[in-house]
Motif scaffolding. Structure first.
Motif, short mmCIF file in Angstrom:
data_model
loop_
_atom_site.label_atom_id
_atom_site.label_comp_id
_atom_site.label_asym_id
_atom_site.label_seq_id
_atom_site.Cartn_x
_atom_site.Cartn_y
_atom_site.Cartn_z
N THR A 136 0.79 -1.23 0.00
CA THR A 136 0.00 0.00 0.00
C THR A 136 0.83 1.28 0.00
O THR A 136 0.27 2.36 -0.18
N THR A 137 2.12 1.16 0.24
CA THR A 137 2.95 2.36 0.29
C THR A 137 4.36 2.03 -0.19
O THR A 137 4.80 0.89 -0.10
N SER A 138 5.05 3.03 -0.67
CA SER A 138 6.43 2.81 -1.10
C SER A 138 7.42 2.99 0.06
O SER A 138 8.63 2.89 -0.13
N ALA A 139 6.90 3.21 1.26
CA ALA A 139 7.76 3.43 2.42
C ALA A 139 8.46 2.15 2.87
O ALA A 139 9.47 2.20 3.55
N VAL A 140 7.93 0.98 2.47
CA VAL A 140 8.51 -0.30 2.86
C VAL A 140 8.76 -1.13 1.61
O VAL A 140 7.87 -1.33 0.80
N ASN A 141 9.99 -1.59 1.46
CA ASN A 141 10.37 -2.43 0.33
C ASN A 141 10.44 -3.87 0.82
O ASN A 141 11.53 -4.39 1.10
N PHE A 142 9.28 -4.50 0.97
CA PHE A 142 9.26 -5.87 1.45
C PHE A 142 8.06 -6.61 0.87
O PHE A 142 6.96 -6.07 0.81
N SER A 143 8.30 -7.85 0.47
CA SER A 143 7.23 -8.72 0.00
C SER A 143 7.38 -10.09 0.65
O SER A 143 8.50 -10.62 0.72
N ARG A 144 6.29 -10.64 1.06
CA ARG A 144 6.27 -11.96 1.68
C ARG A 144 6.83 -13.04 0.74
O ARG A 144 7.30 -14.08 1.17
N GLN A 145 6.81 -12.77 -0.57
CA GLN A 145 7.31 -13.72 -1.56
C GLN A 145 8.80 -14.05 -1.34
O GLN A 145 9.28 -15.09 -1.77
N ILE A 146 9.51 -13.14 -0.69
CA ILE A 146 10.93 -13.37 -0.41
C ILE A 146 11.12 -14.66 0.38
O ILE A 146 12.09 -15.39 0.17
N LEU A 147 10.19 -14.96 1.28
CA LEU A 147 10.29 -16.18 2.09
C LEU A 147 10.30 -17.43 1.19
O LEU A 147 11.10 -18.34 1.40
N LYS A 148 9.43 -17.43 0.18
CA LYS A 148 9.37 -18.57 -0.75
C LYS A 148 10.61 -18.61 -1.63
O LYS A 148 11.18 -19.68 -1.87
#
Length: 193
Positions: free
Chosen positions: A64-76
């Protein structure tokens, strides 16, 4: 990343005790980006603690915002494994390397997975413990940072003392701004008050 790579190449385990809010997620992104560029050999990566519980929150904020560069997909993509809840006894528990353990508790506080895993690693010079933020000197992490190689370190929770043979390193990834940084930020705002 260089320390992680050297540790993995010698068949060791690299423990990264980190703060749960923001730091674990930041390090997951760092590990993912370095892995894409083949900066360290593939190996199992174990995560556990409050930092993993916050992954969904960071994923939602990142959408929802560009303030955080994180995606749960990284875990996979990193094939993250959950650390199993089992009794850890530093005298008998054998951990298999090479591996990376990214665990909550940046200061290696007692009764946490990071503290328990550290108690199993110190005796082997193939292993590394990488601190990535502030450690209060009175905490186990702060005390370990003050301990010299081959000096005895005591894990109070287990009443277990062992010479420090693992490589212990501190990296300055602190999220805290110093006075000068804060002052420059205020000036850049160009506000009257």
């Amino acid at each position: 990343i260089k320390t992680i790579s050297k540790t993995i190449k010698r068949g060791g385990i690299c423990l990264i005790p980190a703060f749960a809010l923001g730091r674990i997620q930041e390090l997951l992104v760092l590990l993912y980006n370095a892995r894409k560029e083949n900066k360290y050999p593939e190996c199992p990566i174990y995560c556990s603690g409050l930092g993993m519980a916050l992954v969904s929150t960071f994923d939602a904020i990142g959408k929802t915002t560009s303030a955080v560069n994180f995606s749960r997909q990284i875990l996979k993509k990193l094939n993250i494994k959950q650390l199993r809840r089992k009794k850890i006894d530093p005298k008998t528990t054998k951990l298999k390397g090479p591996a990376i353990y990214l665990l909550s508790s940046g200061m290696l506080v007692e009764h946490t997975p990071a503290y328990k895993i550290a108690s199993c690693l110190l005796k082997d010079n193939k292993n590394s413990i990488c601190f990535v933020g502030y450690c209060d000197p009175s905490t186990p992490g702060g005390q370990l940072l003050q301990t010299q190689p081959n000096e005895v370190f005591k894990f109070e929770e287990f009443d277990y003392s062992i010479p420090v043979r693992s490589k212990i390193e501190k990296f300055d990834l602190s999220g805290h701004a110093d006075r000068e940084d804060l002052y420059q930020f205020v000036l850049a705002q160009k506000k009257k008050k």
